[in-house]
Design an enzyme around this catalytic site. Structure first.
Site, PDB file in Angstrom:
ATOM      1  CG  ASP A   4      -2.117   1.119   1.249  1.00 12.53           C
ATOM      2  OD1 ASP A   4      -1.785   2.133   0.780  1.00 12.53           O
ATOM      3  OD2 ASP A   4      -3.044   0.849   1.998  1.00 12.53           O
ATOM      4  CG  ASN A  11       1.585   4.095 -13.053  1.00 14.96           C
ATOM      5  OD1 ASN A  11       0.976   4.975 -13.762  1.00 14.96           O
ATOM      6  ND2 ASN A  11       0.771   3.131 -12.499  1.00 14.96           N
ATOM      7  CE1 TYR A  41      -4.071  12.485  -9.525  1.00 18.52           C
ATOM      8  CE2 TYR A  41      -5.073  14.185 -11.159  1.00 18.52           C
ATOM      9  CZ  TYR A  41      -4.187  12.972 -10.888  1.00 18.52           C
ATOM     10  OH  TYR A  41      -3.552  12.414 -11.944  1.00 18.52           O
ATOM     11  CE  LYS A  55      -0.419  12.211  -9.964  1.00 20.23           C
ATOM     12  NZ  LYS A  55       0.430  10.863  -9.910  1.00 20.23           N
TER      13      LYS A  55
HETATM   14  N1  LIG Z   1      -5.570   8.308 -16.664  1.00 23.40           N
HETATM   15  C1  LIG Z   1      -5.166   9.398 -16.804  1.00 23.40           C
HETATM   16  O1  LIG Z   1      -5.861  10.195 -17.578  1.00 23.40           O
HETATM   17  C2  LIG Z   1      -3.864  10.211 -16.178  1.00 23.40           C
HETATM   18  C3  LIG Z   1      -3.458  11.325 -16.405  1.00 23.40           C
HETATM   19  C4  LIG Z   1      -2.621  11.829 -15.861  1.00 23.40           C
HETATM   20  C5  LIG Z   1      -1.781  11.265 -14.879  1.00 23.40           C
HETATM   21  N2  LIG Z   1      -2.329   9.997 -14.438  1.00 23.40           N
HETATM   22  C6  LIG Z   1      -1.395   9.303 -13.626  1.00 23.40           C
HETATM   23  O2  LIG Z   1      -1.157   7.951 -13.792  1.00 23.40           O
HETATM   24  C7  LIG Z   1      -1.175   7.004 -12.854  1.00 23.40           C
HETATM   25  C8  LIG Z   1      -1.845   5.826 -13.167  1.00 23.40           C
HETATM   26  O3  LIG Z   1      -3.327   6.283 -13.414  1.00 23.40           O
HETATM   27  P1  LIG Z   1      -4.284   5.283 -14.010  1.00 23.40           P
HETATM   28  O4  LIG Z   1      -5.033   6.111 -14.974  1.00 23.40           O
HETATM   29  O5  LIG Z   1      -3.504   4.191 -14.525  1.00 23.40           O
HETATM   30  O6  LIG Z   1      -5.186   5.067 -12.839  1.00 23.40           O
HETATM   31  P2  LIG Z   1      -5.995   3.556 -12.356  1.00 23.40           P
HETATM   32  O7  LIG Z   1      -6.498   3.020 -13.613  1.00 23.40           O
HETATM   33  O8  LIG Z   1      -7.031   4.004 -11.243  1.00 23.40           O
HETATM   34  O9  LIG Z   1      -4.980   2.852 -11.429  1.00 23.40           O
HETATM   35  C9  LIG Z   1      -4.351   3.305 -10.241  1.00 23.40           C
HETATM   36  C10 LIG Z   1      -3.330   2.358 -10.005  1.00 23.40           C
HETATM   37  O10 LIG Z   1      -2.801   2.934  -8.859  1.00 23.40           O
HETATM   38  C11 LIG Z   1      -2.578   1.786  -7.599  1.00 23.40           C
HETATM   39  N3  LIG Z   1      -3.141   2.233  -6.320  1.00 23.40           N
HETATM   40  C12 LIG Z   1      -3.977   3.361  -5.823  1.00 23.40           C
HETATM   41  N4  LIG Z   1      -3.961   3.413  -4.558  1.00 23.40           N
HETATM   42  C13 LIG Z   1      -2.952   2.662  -4.250  1.00 23.40           C
HETATM   43  C14 LIG Z   1      -2.402   2.107  -3.095  1.00 23.40           C
HETATM   44  N5  LIG Z   1      -2.713   2.934  -1.829  1.00 23.40           N
HETATM   45  N6  LIG Z   1      -1.237   1.757  -2.857  1.00 23.40           N
HETATM   46  C15 LIG Z   1      -0.704   1.059  -3.940  1.00 23.40           C
HETATM   47  N7  LIG Z   1      -1.469   1.034  -5.179  1.00 23.40           N
HETATM   48  C16 LIG Z   1      -2.481   1.954  -5.349  1.00 23.40           C
HETATM   49  C17 LIG Z   1      -4.177   0.909  -8.134  1.00 23.40           C
HETATM   50  O11 LIG Z   1      -3.918  -0.397  -7.585  1.00 23.40           O
HETATM   51  P3  LIG Z   1      -4.729  -1.107  -6.549  1.00 23.40           P
HETATM   52  O12 LIG Z   1      -6.126  -0.659  -6.491  1.00 23.40           O
HETATM   53  O13 LIG Z   1      -4.542  -2.627  -6.682  1.00 23.40           O
HETATM   54  O14 LIG Z   1      -4.170  -0.887  -5.254  1.00 23.40           O
HETATM   55  C18 LIG Z   1      -3.987   1.097  -9.650  1.00 23.40           C
HETATM   56  O15 LIG Z   1      -3.381  -0.177 -10.249  1.00 23.40           O
HETATM   57  C19 LIG Z   1      -1.627   8.025 -11.560  1.00 23.40           C
HETATM   58  O16 LIG Z   1      -0.563   8.306 -10.921  1.00 23.40           O
HETATM   59  C20 LIG Z   1      -2.427   8.879 -12.389  1.00 23.40           C
HETATM   60  O17 LIG Z   1      -2.329  10.160 -11.183  1.00 23.40           O
HETATM   61  C21 LIG Z   1      -3.193   9.441 -15.227  1.00 23.40           C
END
Ligand SMILES: NC(=O)c1ccc[n+]([C@@H]2O[C@H](COP(=O)([O-])OP(=O)(O)OC[C@H]3O[C@@H](n4cnc5c(N)ncnc54)[C@H](OP(=O)(O)O)[C@@H]3O)[C@@H](O)[C@H]2O)c1
Length: 244
Positions: A64, A91, A156, A160
């Site tokens: 976590d 990530n 958020y 970041k």
């Molecule tokens: N999607 C976008 O448009 C976007 C844009 C800019 C930046 N980002 C960034 O890219 C990254 C990945 O985002 P995503 O879009 O792939 O999000 P996502 O589909 O919601 O996946 C989030 C990931 O983070 C993990 N996570 C969340 N809380 C956690 C915790 N307490 N401990 C360990 N793992 C945790 C989740 O795993 P578990 O649930 O298994 O813990 C999941 O694998 C993030 O940092 C996000 O801010 C995303």
């Protein structure tokens, strides 16, 4: 696809879905050993199957990001198992959508803990091991909101900005060393997260997670004197340079 990361060990947080899962598979395509970090053990296992199919070795490492002890234990067990860590991809991330007035202190703290404090702890714990590698790489996945501010996303956005700030300071500390620190700031990527936060954006316009994964592979395999500190990655239909 090749074997440029053969024998290298990469930790990828948030590997259970979305961008992290795509990154894990892309690193596996270069034959890396990939440590899959997250909380959803079943989903990490599925990612592990994909990593193996792509040519890498997968290790499921539940932890976590908000729990310092679980992060430290994870790093220690990876170091004991492999004797090396070459790549850290911070990530994992969460969002919180609310007007600042309606943002509870615990929502703020949670965003900061997962998105900024966890990556800080991992950088600190991994660095002594990373420095022993001939080439160490840290990639922190920030966001367009780490560059500008979005309404309804104050916690958020702040988390970041903190992640980017830490990355810049660390890159300066490590200047000229074998360890490089990079930041990727994506706009809307087609994952569960963006579906929750920006349902208004058409799926056709979103960035494919594989596109971010390709950029990660470039950053971790590039050898030469040129260093890309930060990548700003926007949707083709979004305003250039994150303006507007
Ligand atoms: N999607 C976008 O448009 C976007 C844009 C800019 C930046 N980002 C960034 O890219 C990254 C990945 O985002 P995503 O879009 O792939 O999000 P996502 O589909 O919601 O996946 C989030 C990931 O983070 C993990 N996570 C969340 N809380 C956690 C915790 N307490 N401990 C360990 N793992 C945790 C989740 O795993 P578990 O649930 O298994 O813990 C999941 O694998 C993030 O940092 C996000 O801010 C995303």
């Amino acid at each position: 696809m090749g074997d440029r990361l053969c024998e290298q060990v990469a930790i990828v947080t948030g590997a259970s879905r979305g961008i992290g899962r795509a990154i894990a598979c892309a690193l596996a395509g270069e034959h890396a050993s990939v440590v899959l970090v997250g909380r959803d053990v079943a989903a990490l296992g599925q990612c592990g199957d994909e990593v193996a199919a792509a040519g890498g070795t997968a290790v499921v490492a539940p932890a976590d990001m908000a729990d310092e002890a679980s992060l430290c234990e994870m790093v220690q067990s990876v170091a004991e198992r492999f004797g090396r860590i070459d790549i850290l991809i911070n990530n994992a991330g969460i969002t919180h959508s609310a007007r600042l007035q309606e943002t509870r202190t615990e929502d703020w703290d949670r965003c900061m803990a997962v998105n900024a404090r966890g990556p800080f702890i991992l950088c600190r714990q991994v660095l002594p091991i990373l420095k022993r590698a001939s080439r160490g790489r840290i990639i922190n996945i920030a966001s367009v909101v780490g560059v500008k501010g979005y309404a309804l996303q104050s916690a958020y956005t702040a988390s970041k900005h903190a992640l980017r700030g830490m990355s810049i300071a660390l890159a300066e500390e490590l200047r000229g060393s074998s360890v490089r620190v990079h930041v990727i700031c994506p706009g809307g990527v087609d994952t569960d997260m963006v579906g929750r936060v920006r349902p208004d954006i058409s799926k056709d316009e979103l960035i494919n997670p594989l596109e971010i994964a390709e950029m990660v592979v470039y950053l971790v395999t590039h050898e030469g004197n040129a260093v890309v500190d930060e990548l700003h990655v926007r949707r083709a239909t979004a305003a250039p340079w994150f303006c507007g």
